[in-house]
Structures are given as C-alpha cells and as structure tokens.
Scaffold this motif. Structure first.
Motif, PDB file in Angstrom:
ATOM      1  N   ASP A 185       0.826  -1.200   0.000  1.00 22.90           N
ATOM      2  CA  ASP A 185       0.000   0.000   0.000  1.00 22.90           C
ATOM      3  C   ASP A 185       0.862   1.252   0.000  1.00 22.90           C
ATOM      4  OD1 ASP A 185       0.526   0.744   2.838  1.00 22.90           O
ATOM      5  OD2 ASP A 185      -0.737  -0.962   3.317  1.00 22.90           O
ATOM      6  N   TYR A 186       0.214   2.337  -0.365  1.00 20.84           N
ATOM      7  CA  TYR A 186       0.853   3.647  -0.502  1.00 20.84           C
ATOM      8  C   TYR A 186      -0.001   4.638   0.268  1.00 20.84           C
ATOM      9  CZ  TYR A 186       2.834   7.699  -2.969  1.00 20.84           C
ATOM     10  OH  TYR A 186       3.445   8.886  -3.284  1.00 20.84           O
ATOM     11  N   TRP A 187       0.610   5.316   1.247  1.00 20.43           N
ATOM     12  CA  TRP A 187      -0.142   6.098   2.213  1.00 20.43           C
ATOM     13  C   TRP A 187       0.469   7.473   2.398  1.00 20.43           C
ATOM     14  CZ3 TRP A 187       0.687   5.243   8.074  1.00 20.43           C
ATOM     15  CH2 TRP A 187      -0.203   6.036   8.814  1.00 20.43           C
ATOM     16  N   MET A 188      -0.403   8.493   2.396  1.00 23.98           N
ATOM     17  CA  MET A 188       0.014   9.850   2.715  1.00 23.98           C
ATOM     18  C   MET A 188      -0.890  10.363   3.841  1.00 23.98           C
ATOM     19  SD  MET A 188       0.443  13.220   0.265  1.00 23.98           S
ATOM     20  CE  MET A 188       1.756  12.529  -0.720  1.00 23.98           C
ATOM     21  N   PRO A 189      -0.390  10.379   5.075  1.00 23.32           N
ATOM     22  CA  PRO A 189      -1.192  10.852   6.221  1.00 23.32           C
ATOM     23  C   PRO A 189      -1.546  12.331   6.094  1.00 23.32           C
ATOM     24  CG  PRO A 189       0.761   9.666   6.952  1.00 23.32           C
ATOM     25  CD  PRO A 189       0.926   9.901   5.486  1.00 23.32           C
ATOM     26  N   VAL A 190      -2.608  12.717   6.779  1.00 21.95           N
ATOM     27  CA  VAL A 190      -3.065  14.097   6.753  1.00 21.95           C
ATOM     28  C   VAL A 190      -2.595  14.891   7.980  1.00 21.95           C
ATOM     29  CG1 VAL A 190      -5.303  13.825   7.902  1.00 21.95           C
ATOM     30  CG2 VAL A 190      -5.059  15.486   6.066  1.00 21.95           C
ATOM     31  N   THR A 191      -2.042  14.210   8.967  1.00 24.30           N
ATOM     32  CA  THR A 191      -1.519  14.891  10.147  1.00 24.30           C
ATOM     33  C   THR A 191      -0.136  14.338  10.483  1.00 24.30           C
ATOM     34  OG1 THR A 191      -2.549  13.309  11.670  1.00 24.30           O
ATOM     35  CG2 THR A 191      -3.808  15.297  11.149  1.00 24.30           C
ATOM     36  N   PRO A 192       0.708  15.165  11.104  1.00 28.10           N
ATOM     37  CA  PRO A 192       2.020  14.654  11.530  1.00 28.10           C
ATOM     38  C   PRO A 192       1.843  13.530  12.553  1.00 28.10           C
ATOM     39  CG  PRO A 192       1.936  17.056  11.676  1.00 28.10           C
ATOM     40  CD  PRO A 192       0.532  16.585  11.408  1.00 28.10           C
ATOM     41  N   ASP A 193       2.680  12.541  12.486  1.00 27.91           N
ATOM     42  CA  ASP A 193       2.699  11.423  13.432  1.00 27.91           C
ATOM     43  C   ASP A 193       1.391  10.628  13.464  1.00 27.91           C
ATOM     44  OD1 ASP A 193       5.326  12.125  14.240  1.00 27.91           O
ATOM     45  OD2 ASP A 193       4.507  13.640  15.577  1.00 27.91           O
ATOM     46  N   GLN A 194       0.664  10.627  12.362  1.00 25.60           N
ATOM     47  CA  GLN A 194      -0.573   9.842  12.288  1.00 25.60           C
ATOM     48  C   GLN A 194      -0.244   8.368  12.477  1.00 25.60           C
ATOM     49  OE1 GLN A 194      -3.157  11.007   9.103  1.00 25.60           O
ATOM     50  NE2 GLN A 194      -4.081   8.995   8.957  1.00 25.60           N
ATOM     51  N   GLU A 195      -1.026   7.692  13.310  1.00 24.00           N
ATOM     52  CA  GLU A 195      -0.704   6.316  13.679  1.00 24.00           C
ATOM     53  C   GLU A 195      -1.052   5.275  12.621  1.00 24.00           C
ATOM     54  OE1 GLU A 195      -2.063   5.237  17.565  1.00 24.00           O
ATOM     55  OE2 GLU A 195      -1.461   7.153  18.401  1.00 24.00           O
ATOM     56  N   ASP A 196      -2.181   5.444  11.949  1.00 23.82           N
ATOM     57  CA  ASP A 196      -2.562   4.426  10.971  1.00 23.82           C
ATOM     58  C   ASP A 196      -3.501   5.023   9.929  1.00 23.82           C
ATOM     59  OD1 ASP A 196      -5.539   3.631  11.477  1.00 23.82           O
ATOM     60  OD2 ASP A 196      -4.662   3.711  13.483  1.00 23.82           O
ATOM     61  N   PRO A 197      -3.634   4.365   8.774  1.00 23.22           N
ATOM     62  CA  PRO A 197      -4.498   4.890   7.713  1.00 23.22           C
ATOM     63  C   PRO A 197      -5.950   4.399   7.809  1.00 23.22           C
ATOM     64  CG  PRO A 197      -3.233   3.061   6.882  1.00 23.22           C
ATOM     65  CD  PRO A 197      -2.784   3.274   8.304  1.00 23.22           C
ATOM     66  N   ILE A 198      -6.225   3.462   8.680  1.00 25.82           N
ATOM     67  CA  ILE A 198      -7.552   2.855   8.751  1.00 25.82           C
ATOM     68  C   ILE A 198      -8.499   3.655   9.644  1.00 25.82           C
ATOM     69  CG2 ILE A 198      -8.834   0.761   9.353  1.00 25.82           C
ATOM     70  CD1 ILE A 198      -6.905   0.448   6.945  1.00 25.82           C
ATOM     71  N   ASN A 199      -8.026   4.068  10.807  1.00 31.64           N
ATOM     72  CA  ASN A 199      -8.884   4.742  11.785  1.00 31.64           C
ATOM     73  C   ASN A 199      -8.817   6.266  11.716  1.00 31.64           C
ATOM     74  OD1 ASN A 199      -9.895   2.336  13.104  1.00 31.64           O
ATOM     75  ND2 ASN A 199      -7.781   2.048  13.764  1.00 31.64           N
ATOM     76  N   HIS A 200      -8.108   6.795  10.729  1.00 30.43           N
ATOM     77  CA  HIS A 200      -7.955   8.237  10.585  1.00 30.43           C
ATOM     78  C   HIS A 200      -8.056   8.596   9.113  1.00 30.43           C
ATOM     79  CE1 HIS A 200      -6.393   8.345  14.717  1.00 30.43           C
ATOM     80  NE2 HIS A 200      -5.714   7.259  14.388  1.00 30.43           N
ATOM     81  N   ILE A 201      -8.479   9.813   8.837  1.00 31.54           N
ATOM     82  CA  ILE A 201      -8.535  10.281   7.459  1.00 31.54           C
ATOM     83  C   ILE A 201      -7.103  10.463   6.949  1.00 31.54           C
ATOM     84  CG2 ILE A 201      -8.637  12.729   8.045  1.00 31.54           C
ATOM     85  CD1 ILE A 201     -10.684  12.982   5.726  1.00 31.54           C
ATOM     86  N   SER A 202      -6.911  10.280   5.658  1.00 32.30           N
ATOM     87  CA  SER A 202      -5.598  10.431   5.036  1.00 32.30           C
ATOM     88  C   SER A 202      -5.743  11.285   3.779  1.00 32.30           C
ATOM     89  CB  SER A 202      -5.024   9.063   4.642  1.00 32.30           C
ATOM     90  OG  SER A 202      -4.826   8.246   5.777  1.00 32.30           O
ATOM     91  N   ILE A 203      -4.634  11.853   3.321  1.00 35.00           N
ATOM     92  CA  ILE A 203      -4.657  12.524   2.020  1.00 35.00           C
ATOM     93  C   ILE A 203      -4.992  11.469   0.974  1.00 35.00           C
ATOM     94  CG2 ILE A 203      -3.315  13.793   0.305  1.00 35.00           C
ATOM     95  CD1 ILE A 203      -1.786  15.052   2.711  1.00 35.00           C
ATOM     96  N   PHE A 204      -4.327  10.326   1.044  1.00 30.76           N
ATOM     97  CA  PHE A 204      -4.747   9.144   0.310  1.00 30.76           C
ATOM     98  C   PHE A 204      -4.158   7.905   0.952  1.00 30.76           C
ATOM     99  CE2 PHE A 204      -1.174  10.769  -2.239  1.00 30.76           C
ATOM    100  CZ  PHE A 204      -0.301   9.708  -2.179  1.00 30.76           C
ATOM    101  N   TYR A 205      -4.804   6.803   0.679  1.00 33.87           N
ATOM    102  CA  TYR A 205      -4.356   5.495   1.157  1.00 33.87           C
ATOM    103  C   TYR A 205      -4.777   4.494   0.084  1.00 33.87           C
ATOM    104  CZ  TYR A 205      -4.161   1.198   3.898  1.00 33.87           C
ATOM    105  OH  TYR A 205      -3.894  -0.071   4.337  1.00 33.87           O
ATOM    106  N   ASP A 206      -3.823   4.102  -0.748  1.00 36.03           N
ATOM    107  CA  ASP A 206      -4.107   3.218  -1.879  1.00 36.03           C
ATOM    108  C   ASP A 206      -3.505   1.842  -1.651  1.00 36.03           C
ATOM    109  OD1 ASP A 206      -5.179   5.462  -3.034  1.00 36.03           O
ATOM    110  OD2 ASP A 206      -3.865   5.462  -4.790  1.00 36.03           O
ATOM    111  N   ASP A 207      -4.340   0.824  -1.807  1.00 34.41           N
ATOM    112  CA  ASP A 207      -3.807  -0.535  -1.868  1.00 34.41           C
ATOM    113  C   ASP A 207      -3.594  -0.859  -3.350  1.00 34.41           C
ATOM    114  OD1 ASP A 207      -6.352  -1.031  -2.885  1.00 34.41           O
ATOM    115  OD2 ASP A 207      -6.979  -2.272  -1.197  1.00 34.41           O
ATOM    116  N   ARG A 208      -3.136  -2.072  -3.625  1.00 36.13           N
ATOM    117  CA  ARG A 208      -2.838  -2.457  -5.008  1.00 36.13           C
ATOM    118  C   ARG A 208      -4.062  -2.321  -5.909  1.00 36.13           C
ATOM    119  NH1 ARG A 208       1.728  -5.316  -7.227  1.00 36.13           N
ATOM    120  NH2 ARG A 208       0.886  -5.243  -9.305  1.00 36.13           N
TER     121      ARG A 208
END
Length: 163
Positions: free
Chosen positions: A40-63
């Motif tokens: 997966d490819y992940w860009m968090p929306v906040t500094p030190d974001q813990e995970d892409p599942i329980n928080h909003i992200s700029i994007f979170y792409d799986d294959r």
C-alpha cells in the motif's frame, strides 16, 4: 548466522532512485509492479498519524486502488491526457532503520523534494518517505510506502499523480 546479509546502502539507494525515476517518467505500470500484492501507498493528513484505517488520510491506496487509478489515467478520454504531468524527485538522507535477518526485509527512510508541473502550475512537495521493503526472489518490493509531507495538515489542491 543469517542467510540474508544486511543490504548495502548503495543497493537501497539504487532501488529508491529507480522507483522515483519511474514516477518522473510517468511509468506508472512499472511503478505499481514494485509493490507486493498486499502493498500500500499512504500519505497521512496529520504529523505522526498512527494508521491509515482509523484516521482520514490525504490518500491510502492498496494495489487494487492503484490499478483503478492507472486504468483511469490510461483511458484515452481521461482529463490527464489533456496536459502532460512532469515531475522531478530529489532524494537524500537515505537510512536503513531496521533489517530482519530472518527474511531480508527492511525499513528504510529518506527525505525527498518533488517538483510537479501540470496545467501551467508548478507545485513543490517535500517531506520524508518511510518504506517497508520485502525481499522476494532476491529483489526488493514495496510492502508499504508512507509519505509524510512537511505541510501535510495544510490545504492541498488535487494531487494529479503519485508523489
């Protein structure tokens, strides 16, 4: 004694340069192929974001989502065909954070700057990338790529391609 040797920094840097070169040449199919099937490819929306599942992200792409985006990008009627997307990545401070002696997997980080030009607009992205690399058949593949923009919590326009 482990059957895997800790990779040299040069080998990791060459892999990262290859990866960003694919992005700069807009060779998205080959870039996606660098990911594992569950990568997966992940860009968090906040500094030190813990995970892409329980928080909003700029994007979170799986294959699967990467494949969908590629099909949209390659469609002859796609708006992305109206203007050429150009980018230039510069990487630095590449560090191997950890290495698993049992399977050759490693955690790698680097700083980056990326200038992207699209539709007469130039944008600058900068931050840190963290990679979880898996060694498969003697070659590294991306299990996770996390991109932490230094201004991740600022307003952003549409990001037209992968950073």
């Amino acid at each position: 004694m482990s059957q895997y040797q800790r990779p040299g920094l040069k080998k990791i840097e060459e892999f990262l340069y290859h990866e960003t070169g694919l992005l700069d040449r807009m060779e998205i199919r080959q870039w996606i192929d660098l990911f594992t099937d569950t990568g997966d490819y992940w860009m968090p929306v906040t500094p030190d974001q813990e995970d892409p599942i329980n928080h909003i992200s700029i994007f979170y792409d799986d294959r699967d989502l990467m494949e969908i985006r590629l099909r949209h990008h390659d469609n002859p009627r796609s708006h992305s065909k109206d203007f050429t997307i150009r980018s230039s990545h510069v990487l630095g401070n590449v560090q191997i954070a950890s290495f698993d002696e049992t399977n050759g997997d490693c955690q790698v980080s680097c700083n980056f700057q990326c200038v992207m030009y699209y539709r007469d607009q130039q944008q600058l992205y900068a931050g840190t990338c963290q990679y979880h690399l898996r060694l498969i058949d003697g070659r590294y593949h991306i299990q996770r790529k996390r991109v932490d923009l230094i201004n991740c919590d600022a307003p952003h326009g549409s990001i037209q391609t992968y950073v």
